[in-house]
Design an enzyme around this catalytic site. Structure first.
Site, PDB file in Angstrom:
ATOM      1  N   GLU A  79       0.811  -1.218   0.000  1.00  0.00           N
ATOM      2  CA  GLU A  79       0.000   0.000   0.000  1.00  0.00           C
ATOM      3  C   GLU A  79       0.846   1.270   0.000  1.00  0.00           C
ATOM      4  O   GLU A  79       0.535   2.236  -0.705  1.00  0.00           O
ATOM      5  CB  GLU A  79      -0.956   0.017   1.198  1.00  0.00           C
ATOM      6  CG  GLU A  79      -2.091  -0.986   1.087  1.00  0.00           C
ATOM      7  CD  GLU A  79      -1.681  -2.399   1.450  1.00  0.00           C
ATOM      8  OE1 GLU A  79      -0.548  -2.585   1.964  1.00  0.00           O
ATOM      9  OE2 GLU A  79      -2.477  -3.321   1.215  1.00  0.00           O
ATOM     10  N   HIS A 133     -11.024  -4.081   9.483  1.00  0.00           N
ATOM     11  CA  HIS A 133     -11.598  -3.990   8.136  1.00  0.00           C
ATOM     12  C   HIS A 133     -12.922  -3.238   8.126  1.00  0.00           C
ATOM     13  O   HIS A 133     -13.756  -3.458   7.252  1.00  0.00           O
ATOM     14  CB  HIS A 133     -11.853  -5.395   7.559  1.00  0.00           C
ATOM     15  CG  HIS A 133     -10.629  -6.119   7.096  1.00  0.00           C
ATOM     16  ND1 HIS A 133      -9.711  -6.646   7.958  1.00  0.00           N
ATOM     17  CD2 HIS A 133     -10.169  -6.413   5.858  1.00  0.00           C
ATOM     18  CE1 HIS A 133      -8.745  -7.249   7.286  1.00  0.00           C
ATOM     19  NE2 HIS A 133      -8.992  -7.116   6.001  1.00  0.00           N
TER      20      HIS A 133
HETATM   21  C1  TPP Z   1      -2.316  -4.425   4.429  1.00  0.00           C
HETATM   22  C2  TPP Z   1      -3.329  -5.269   3.787  1.00  0.00           C
HETATM   23  N1  TPP Z   1      -3.490  -5.210   2.451  1.00  0.00           N
HETATM   24  C3  TPP Z   1      -4.420  -5.974   1.845  1.00  0.00           C
HETATM   25  C4  TPP Z   1      -5.200  -6.819   2.568  1.00  0.00           C
HETATM   26  C5  TPP Z   1      -6.281  -7.629   1.896  1.00  0.00           C
HETATM   27  N2  TPP Z   1      -5.839  -9.019   1.829  1.00  0.00           N
HETATM   28  C6  TPP Z   1      -6.115  -9.885   2.819  1.00  0.00           C
HETATM   29  S1  TPP Z   1      -5.372 -11.347   2.599  1.00  0.00           S
HETATM   30  C7  TPP Z   1      -4.705 -10.842   1.130  1.00  0.00           C
HETATM   31  C8  TPP Z   1      -3.845 -11.767   0.376  1.00  0.00           C
HETATM   32  C9  TPP Z   1      -2.691 -12.184   1.203  1.00  0.00           C
HETATM   33  O1  TPP Z   1      -1.893 -13.031   0.480  1.00  0.00           O
HETATM   34  P1  TPP Z   1      -0.784 -13.881   1.184  1.00  0.00           P
HETATM   35  O2  TPP Z   1       0.056 -13.021   2.049  1.00  0.00           O
HETATM   36  O3  TPP Z   1      -0.099 -14.651   0.131  1.00  0.00           O
HETATM   37  O4  TPP Z   1      -1.583 -14.853   2.155  1.00  0.00           O
HETATM   38  P2  TPP Z   1      -2.657 -15.981   1.730  1.00  0.00           P
HETATM   39  O5  TPP Z   1      -3.973 -15.303   1.697  1.00  0.00           O
HETATM   40  O6  TPP Z   1      -2.269 -16.531   0.429  1.00  0.00           O
HETATM   41  O7  TPP Z   1      -2.587 -16.979   2.833  1.00  0.00           O
HETATM   42  C10 TPP Z   1      -5.065  -9.539   0.845  1.00  0.00           C
HETATM   43  C11 TPP Z   1      -4.675  -8.792  -0.352  1.00  0.00           C
HETATM   44  C12 TPP Z   1      -5.011  -6.841   3.969  1.00  0.00           C
HETATM   45  N3  TPP Z   1      -5.762  -7.620   4.755  1.00  0.00           N
HETATM   46  N4  TPP Z   1      -4.063  -6.089   4.543  1.00  0.00           N
END
Ligand code: TPP
Ligand code: MG
Lengths: 342, 332
Positions: free
Chosen positions: B64, B133
């Site tokens: 971000e 959130h």
């Molecule tokens: C700072 C932030 N940016 C975006 C999100 C929205 N978000 C939640 S999980 C996710 C994907 C995360 O991917 P990863 O770290 O690979 O974990 P996975 O979900 O694959 O276990 C996103 C974009 C968030 N919760 N926090």
């Protein structure tokens, strides 16, 4: 920790790490817990579909060996920080499913008294400092916990779980650097399931392996097959030894896959059915572990059946407990914002 | 000239505005997490990537601070980025670029540059997404000179204000309540703008002015319908923009009704209600007040996960009705 006796150990000399290191009882317990994670999440998913749970949730089905393998060498006093996909970590660190269900149902008997839900599931007494709604949010916190461990000389090791997506947040880089500079007893565990939501690592990440980033922070970067329990546990074991010896952090990349969509609102448009099908039928971590246990003579079909039905019972009991538990009263909305003082 | 008016959802209206902006100006492009093939966490970008390609609908890594900064840098140098935060809560990770850079760049450089960036923030509670959130942080950004901060409350405004934001030479922050995305309303086809410095009187009344923002506008209108049956005639002012605030519309309304209530979802203290109240207290409308000003805002707590608690932390229609009743009847 070494559960296997000398004689038994000799007879297992050629087997993979965990079969040399741990007793049959311990390994059966691991299988039990892998099933517990899987059935817990299936139960949560079903309860969600039936309207008993609201909000959203992120299921780790397919990643059970990673959570269990990393937590295997940890003691009860060691600590973890977890992620939005944290149900498996929570159970692997010793949480009771009934209190997790209660949290998901928003009840006072839940681990967060109904305030946190799935995304903030925690079990502080067992060393789980909490799942996190902020991608990467837990990584510096784990470094802080490791700093406490060092300053207070508690001997605790801290594991920070995070996903492949999180390694592109600034917090990841800042945290790894400090942990390395200060030689803190922390283990960074990237559960690389190939995608951060819809974005593949190839599209989001400049290096091929997340572990390659360890070099930038002068720490070992280890890649394991996250669906093979023994591989994960072995890497974790070594990293824990290194941390306890005061030699500093390790970055472990556990390559795995989530069978389900990112969350409850995912239409899976960024990956193919074939890819999902392949991981489910050919690389399921529970099946792989079960096959090894059977092949190496640690368990038979009857033993597996017994585990499955015990797990089913624990899940059913957990859901009943959650249903029967009280909801918080709306008059208590202001509780826990600040620490109560006498 | 009479454009066809259709019923669109708030999300569709935003999507249409972004498509029009991209059609009209090739400098306009979209950036954000999972806005491409996923269509955005709330399906606002939808299938735009199929129509405009990955060069103009860019999935960022989960970064971000960097992503917002890239948008600022592109805006500074001639492009017109529209940056989507997946949830407004993640603005906290990008505060540096928004507050220190985007907001101040023009000022610090003595007017030599502009930063025509648009940032979109899905905000608010009501989805069971818990404390990280569900926040309403618009007042944080409203406190920063150099930014413009808007909260469209209808599909019509969502489209028109977004198009005005894209045309604006300065950084515009758009807070979109997540529960509004599915709300339907009349939206004309084609290009039009809604000014980003004008409040809107959504309902005229004589007894009480309710100044509301975002999703609270609809709740205030629902409350007003009930109150009308009791003989209480409510004027509902949709503030629409919190910086720069349209003071005159609020002042004129309070002079007419002599009573003011502010309704907003964000935490009550140090928020928009404080600003509107103080602005009225400083204005000529103060002398017209027949009763103390009332603020209805969010509870002084993070948003809880439990659905009943979650509802209890933000003003609901019955809360507005009873507070309005007490205010008009002089109950303190
Ligand atoms: C700072 C932030 N940016 C975006 C999100 C929205 N978000 C939640 S999980 C996710 C994907 C995360 O991917 P990863 O770290 O690979 O974990 P996975 O979900 O694959 O276990 C996103 C974009 C968030 N919760 N926090
Ligand atoms: Mg991932």
């Amino acid at each position: 920790m070494a559960g296997a006796s000398k004689a038994v150990a000799d007879s297992r000399a050629n087997l993979p790490f965990v079969y040399r290191q741990y007793s049959a009882e311990q390994l059966k317990q691991v299988l039990y817990k892998m099933y517990l994670i899987r059935r817990f999440e299936e139960g949560a998913e079903e309860s969600y579909t039936r309207g008993l749970i609201h909000g959203t949730m992120h299921l780790s089905i397919g990643q059970e060996a990673s959570a269990m393998g990393i937590c295997m060498p940890l003691g009860e006093d060691d600590q973890i920080t977890s992620t939005h996909r944290g149900h498996g970590h929570c159970i692997a660190k010793g949480a009771e499913v009934k209190r997790m269900f209660a949290e998901f149902f928003g009840k006072t008997t839940g681990y967060c008294k109904g305030r946190g839900g799935s995304m903030h599931i925690a079990d502080v007494a067992k060393g789980n400092l909490g799942a996190n709604g902020i991608v990467g949010g837990g990584i510096p916190i784990a470094v802080g916990a490791a700093l406490s461990s060092k300053m207070m000389k508690t001997g605790k090791v801290v594991v920070s779980f995070f996903g492949d997506g999180a390694n592109n947040e600034g917090a990841f880089h800042e945290a790894l650097n400090m942990a390395a500079v200060w030689k803190l007893p922390v283990i960074f565990v990237c559960e690389n399931n190939g995608y951060g939501m819809s974005t593949s690592t190839a599209r989001s990440t400049a290096v091929k392996n997340i572990a390659d980033r360890a070099a930038a922070y002068s720490m070992p970067g280890v890649i394991v097959n996250g669906n093979i329990f023994s591989e994960v546990a072995e890497a974790s074991y070594k990293a824990v030894e290194r941390a306890r010896a005061g030699e500093g952090p390790t970055l472990i990349e556990s390559k795995t896959y989530r069978h389900r969509g990112h969350s409850k609102s995912d239409r899976n448009r960024y990956r193919t059915k074939e890819e999902i099908e392949d991981w489910m039928s050919n690389r399921d971590p529970i099946t792989l572990f079960e096959n090894e246990l059977r092949e190496f003579g640690f368990i038979d079909d009857k033993g597996i059946e017994a585990i499955r039905s015990e797990v089913a019972q624990e899940i059913a009991d957990g859901i009943e407990f959650a249903k029967a538990s009280p909801s918080p009263d709306v008059s208590e909305t202001g509780n826990y914002v600040y620490t109560e003082q006498a | 000239m009479d454009a066809m008016v259709r019923e669109l959802s708030y999300a569709q209206a935003i999507q249409e505005a972004m498509a029009i902006a991209m059609d009209m100006d090739e400098r306009v492009f979209l950036m954000g997490e999972d806005i491409g093939v996923y269509g955005g966490a709330f399906q606002v970008t939808g299938d735009l990537v199929e129509r405009y390609g990955t060069e103009r609908v860019i999935d960022t890594p989960i970064s971000e601070l960097g992503g917002a900064g890239v948008a600022v840098g592109a805006a500074l140098t001639g492009m017109r980025p529209i940056f989507e935060f997946q949830f407004s809560d993640f603005a906290t990770l990008a505060m540096e670029q928004i507050v220190n850079q985007a907001a101040k760049m023009r000022f610090m450089l003595g007017g030599e540059v502009s930063v025509p960036v648009v940032m979109r923030f899905p905000a608010g509670s009501g989805t069971g997404a818990a404390a990280q959130h569900s926040q309403s942080l618009e007042a944080w950004l409203g406190h920063v000179p150099g930014l413009k901060v808007i909260q469209p409350a209808t599909p019509y405004d969502a489209k028109g204000m977004l198009l005005a934001a894209v045309a604006d030479p300065d950084p515009v922050m758009i807070f979109e309540h997540k529960l509004l995305y599915k709300m339907k309303g009349p939206v004309p086809e084609g290009y039009y703008t809604v000014p980003i410095d004008k409040a809107d009187i959504r309902r005229e009344g004589r007894d009480l002015t309710i100044v509301a923002t975002s999703i609270m506008v609809q709740k205030a209108l629902d409350a007003a319908a009930t109150l009308e049956a009791e003989g209480i005639d409510v004027e509902v002012v949709d503030l629409r923009t919190i910086r720069p605030m349209d003071k005159q519309t609020v002042i004129d309304s309070v002079k007419k009704t002599s009573r003011l209530m502010c309704v907003y979802e964000a935490v009550k203290t140090l928020g928009i209600g404080a600003e509107v109240s103080a602005m009225i207290a400083e204005s000529e409308a103060f002398d017209y007040l027949d009763a103390p000003i009332v603020r209805l805002g969010g509870a002084e707590t993070p948003i809880p996960y439990n659905p009943e608690l979650e509802k209890a932390t933000v003003p609901q229609v019955p809360d507005i009705i009873s507070a309005a009743r007490d205010l008009v009847k002089g109950v303190r």
